[in-house]
Structure formats: C-alpha cells, structure tokens
Design a protein around this motif. Structure first.
Motif, PDB file in Angstrom:
ATOM      1  N   SER A  28      -0.033 -11.427  -0.854  1.00  0.00           N
ATOM      2  CA  SER A  28       1.127 -10.933  -1.592  1.00  0.00           C
ATOM      3  C   SER A  28       1.502  -9.588  -0.994  1.00  0.00           C
ATOM      4  O   SER A  28       0.729  -8.988  -0.239  1.00  0.00           O
ATOM      5  CB  SER A  28       0.799 -10.784  -3.077  1.00  0.00           C
ATOM      6  OG  SER A  28      -0.226  -9.826  -3.264  1.00  0.00           O
ATOM      7  N   GLU A  29       2.698  -9.147  -1.321  1.00  0.00           N
ATOM      8  CA  GLU A  29       3.155  -7.850  -0.826  1.00  0.00           C
ATOM      9  C   GLU A  29       3.158  -6.844  -1.957  1.00  0.00           C
ATOM     10  O   GLU A  29       3.525  -7.163  -3.082  1.00  0.00           O
ATOM     11  CB  GLU A  29       4.551  -7.975  -0.226  1.00  0.00           C
ATOM     12  CG  GLU A  29       4.541  -8.822   1.026  1.00  0.00           C
ATOM     13  CD  GLU A  29       5.839  -8.733   1.803  1.00  0.00           C
ATOM     14  OE1 GLU A  29       6.320  -7.604   2.033  1.00  0.00           O
ATOM     15  OE2 GLU A  29       6.354  -9.787   2.167  1.00  0.00           O
ATOM     16  N   GLU A  30       2.740  -5.640  -1.612  1.00  0.00           N
ATOM     17  CA  GLU A  30       2.755  -4.533  -2.566  1.00  0.00           C
ATOM     18  C   GLU A  30       3.223  -3.309  -1.797  1.00  0.00           C
ATOM     19  O   GLU A  30       2.461  -2.732  -1.019  1.00  0.00           O
ATOM     20  CB  GLU A  30       1.358  -4.322  -3.142  1.00  0.00           C
ATOM     21  CG  GLU A  30       1.338  -3.425  -4.354  1.00  0.00           C
ATOM     22  CD  GLU A  30      -0.029  -3.398  -5.002  1.00  0.00           C
ATOM     23  OE1 GLU A  30      -0.594  -2.297  -5.106  1.00  0.00           O
ATOM     24  OE2 GLU A  30      -0.519  -4.473  -5.391  1.00  0.00           O
ATOM     25  N   GLU A  97      -6.369  -5.618   2.844  1.00  0.00           N
ATOM     26  CA  GLU A  97      -4.980  -5.169   2.887  1.00  0.00           C
ATOM     27  C   GLU A  97      -4.644  -4.661   4.281  1.00  0.00           C
ATOM     28  O   GLU A  97      -5.534  -4.246   5.021  1.00  0.00           O
ATOM     29  CB  GLU A  97      -4.720  -4.088   1.832  1.00  0.00           C
ATOM     30  CG  GLU A  97      -5.643  -2.906   1.885  1.00  0.00           C
ATOM     31  CD  GLU A  97      -5.444  -1.940   0.730  1.00  0.00           C
ATOM     32  OE1 GLU A  97      -4.895  -2.323  -0.312  1.00  0.00           O
ATOM     33  OE2 GLU A  97      -5.849  -0.774   0.877  1.00  0.00           O
TER      34      GLU A  97
END
Length: 134
Positions: A28-30, A97
């Motif tokens: 997912s992107e954060e 990440e």
C-alpha cells in the motif's frame, strides 16, 4: 498490474498471487512510501528459528521495485546493498517500506527498511534501479 496481465498471471515470487510458494506481499502507499507487512513462517528460516537473510533482502528489493512500478516506471535492480542490524525470529511480523532517495536520468536510488513489531529497524537496504530501455 501491466496491461494485459491479470492477477492470476502474476507469478512474481515476492508479490504474485499465482505463485504457490511465493511470499504474496501486498503493498500500500502511505505518502511517499510503499509498505507491506510480512509474517515469518518456519519455511522462511535460515538458521534455526531465524529468517533467512536472503528473504530479508528480497523484501527490500521488492518494496523498492513496487515504489517504481506504482509510479509507472519499468526498472531493474542494478545494485542492492543490504545491512542487517538485528535478527528476525520465525513467527514475527515485520513491516517493509521503501522510498525514493534520488533520481539521475535513468538511474533511481531507493531506500528500503524492515522494522520489527517494536519499531526497530532490523534491515536497511539501498538499491540502484535502471530504467528499461524502450
């Protein structure tokens, strides 16, 4: 997913849902980072009770590749430097990440790290990725 490729066709060892022995990472992107969680299973160990270092390197490499792919870049790992700081036990869940450090034309320099459940950085990696020539 590249055009014309369905999830069932994706046999990537790290993220492919079709690979029966794959890691099946889901990113997912954060903000400017991509992230994924991974639980270490007994079949992932090197030394008894600890994850194999090559799998930690794989987590980092895939996270950096995902950062690029999600932004529309097709690039290949040119160099991967990994520093192992702390062991990771079977049964632990880790967070991987990655983010961009720098871009120089067709060369991307990315950073990835793996954190344990206590938030400690257990692995840091730096990767150089080269854009695929069209």
């Amino acid at each position: 997913m590249p055009k014309g490729l369905s999830p069932e066709d994706n046999w990537c060892f790290a993220c492919g849902p079709a690979n029966p022995i794959g890691l099946k990472l889901s990113f997912s992107e954060e903000g400017e980072k991509v992230k994924a969680r991974f639980r270490v299973k007994p079949e992932h160990q090197g030394w008894p009770g600890l994850i194999h270092g090559g799998l930690l390197a794989t987590l980092c490499d895939e996270a950096m590749a995902q950062w690029l792919w999600r932004r529309g870049f097709v690039a290949y790992t040119g160099e991967l430097r990994v520093r192992f700081r702390k062991e990771v036990a079977v049964g632990e869940e880790v967070l991987v990440e990655a983010w961009l450090k720098e871009r120089k034309r067709a060369l991307f320099l990315l950073i990835a790290q793996v954190l344990n459940t206590a938030g400690q950085v257990v692995v840091v990696a730096e990767g150089k990725f080269l854009l695929k020539k069209r």
